[in-house]
Design a protein around this motif. Structure first.
Motif, PDB file in Angstrom:
ATOM      1  N   THR A 294      -3.208  16.217  36.247  1.00 25.48           N
ATOM      2  CA  THR A 294      -4.419  16.532  35.492  1.00 25.48           C
ATOM      3  C   THR A 294      -5.499  16.926  36.487  1.00 25.48           C
ATOM      4  O   THR A 294      -5.484  16.483  37.643  1.00 25.48           O
ATOM      5  CB  THR A 294      -4.926  15.330  34.678  1.00 25.48           C
ATOM      6  OG1 THR A 294      -5.305  14.280  35.581  1.00 25.48           O
ATOM      7  CG2 THR A 294      -3.876  14.823  33.699  1.00 25.48           C
TER       8      THR A 294
ATOM      9  N   ARG B 252      -8.540  16.020  36.304  1.00 23.77           N
ATOM     10  CA  ARG B 252      -9.298  14.801  36.554  1.00 23.77           C
ATOM     11  C   ARG B 252      -8.580  13.937  37.612  1.00 23.77           C
ATOM     12  O   ARG B 252      -9.204  13.412  38.519  1.00 23.77           O
ATOM     13  CB  ARG B 252      -9.497  14.014  35.260  1.00 23.77           C
ATOM     14  CG  ARG B 252     -10.336  12.763  35.459  1.00 23.77           C
ATOM     15  CD  ARG B 252     -10.754  12.154  34.149  1.00 23.77           C
ATOM     16  NE  ARG B 252     -11.787  13.009  33.578  1.00 23.77           N
ATOM     17  CZ  ARG B 252     -11.836  13.398  32.309  1.00 23.77           C
ATOM     18  NH1 ARG B 252     -10.915  12.991  31.471  1.00 23.77           N
ATOM     19  NH2 ARG B 252     -12.783  14.177  31.872  1.00 23.77           N
TER      20      ARG B 252
ATOM     21  N   ARG C 294      -2.788  23.336  28.248  1.00 23.46           N
ATOM     22  CA  ARG C 294      -3.576  23.097  29.460  1.00 23.46           C
ATOM     23  C   ARG C 294      -3.054  21.934  30.292  1.00 23.46           C
ATOM     24  O   ARG C 294      -3.731  21.467  31.186  1.00 23.46           O
ATOM     25  CB  ARG C 294      -5.057  22.919  29.113  1.00 23.46           C
ATOM     26  CG  ARG C 294      -5.626  24.168  28.458  1.00 23.46           C
ATOM     27  CD  ARG C 294      -7.037  24.021  28.098  1.00 23.46           C
ATOM     28  NE  ARG C 294      -7.819  23.821  29.312  1.00 23.46           N
ATOM     29  CZ  ARG C 294      -9.116  23.993  29.376  1.00 23.46           C
ATOM     30  NH1 ARG C 294      -9.773  24.360  28.315  1.00 23.46           N
ATOM     31  NH2 ARG C 294      -9.757  23.786  30.490  1.00 23.46           N
ATOM     32  N   ARG C 295      -1.830  21.491  30.002  1.00 24.33           N
ATOM     33  CA  ARG C 295      -1.205  20.463  30.816  1.00 24.33           C
ATOM     34  C   ARG C 295      -0.694  21.130  32.089  1.00 24.33           C
ATOM     35  O   ARG C 295      -0.271  22.282  32.082  1.00 24.33           O
ATOM     36  CB  ARG C 295      -0.037  19.794  30.083  1.00 24.33           C
ATOM     37  CG  ARG C 295      -0.412  19.083  28.811  1.00 24.33           C
ATOM     38  CD  ARG C 295      -1.001  17.734  29.022  1.00 24.33           C
ATOM     39  NE  ARG C 295      -0.075  16.886  29.746  1.00 24.33           N
ATOM     40  CZ  ARG C 295      -0.423  15.749  30.310  1.00 24.33           C
ATOM     41  NH1 ARG C 295      -1.651  15.327  30.243  1.00 24.33           N
ATOM     42  NH2 ARG C 295       0.450  15.022  30.953  1.00 24.33           N
TER      43      ARG C 295
END
Length: 169
Positions: free
Chosen positions: A38, A40, A72-73
């Motif tokens: 991710t 993040r 969006r992975r």
């Protein structure tokens, strides 16, 4: 008292630092096929904001080292038998070319250093230390190909290593 400004040290931009470190992890097989990432998580791991993480992922995606899925992975790409065969065939062709072009520039000093690296690789094989073996194998090949002052194939070779990295182990 010296009032001249202190020299500014060259520091890599945050996105470049993240890109290089994440690229090395993928190339060395630290992240397995299908490993989810991710933005993040990348930002947290490398202590950067989302923008440098996003830029690093964009670059790695363009090199086929990270897949950006429709949702969006982010994942390390899976391998198909066909893709694996294609990458291995490319590796053989490009690395054979690079090695042949380097031969006229091989010196005794280079041979001694390659022999040293090879001996260390044997030790890591016996110790079953895949991490060090991978690093030394790439160092061996980089040294060999780089003795050719006109070499232009190393970026292509590293791109292939990057795509094969997750499958090394």
């Amino acid at each position: 008292m010296n009032l001249s400004p202190r020299p500014v040290e060259a520091t890599p931009l945050a996105h470049d630092r993240v890109y290089r470190r994440l690229r090395a992890r993928i190339m060395h097989g630290d992240l397995p096929p299908g490993h989810a990432l991710t933005l993040r998580g990348i930002g947290k791991e490398y202590e950067v904001s989302m923008t440098p993480a996003r830029e690093a992922v964009r670059r790695l995606s363009s090199e086929h080292a990270i897949q950006i899925k429709d949702n969006r992975r982010l994942t390390v790409p899976l391998m198909t038998p066909e893709r694996f065969e294609e990458l291995v065939a490319l590796r053989i062709a490009v690395e054979t070319h690079a090695a042949l072009r380097a031969l006229p520039y091989i010196s005794d000093i280079v041979i001694d250093r390659l022999t040293e690296i090879d001996g260390s690789m044997d030790r890591f094989v016996a110790e079953r230390n895949a991490d060090q073996l991978t690093l030394l194998n790439q160092a061996f090949h980089r040294m060999l190909y780089s003795v050719n002052p006109a070499q232009a194939s190393l970026p292509m070779i590293e791109s292939i290593w990057l795509q094969l990295g997750p499958f090394q182990r």
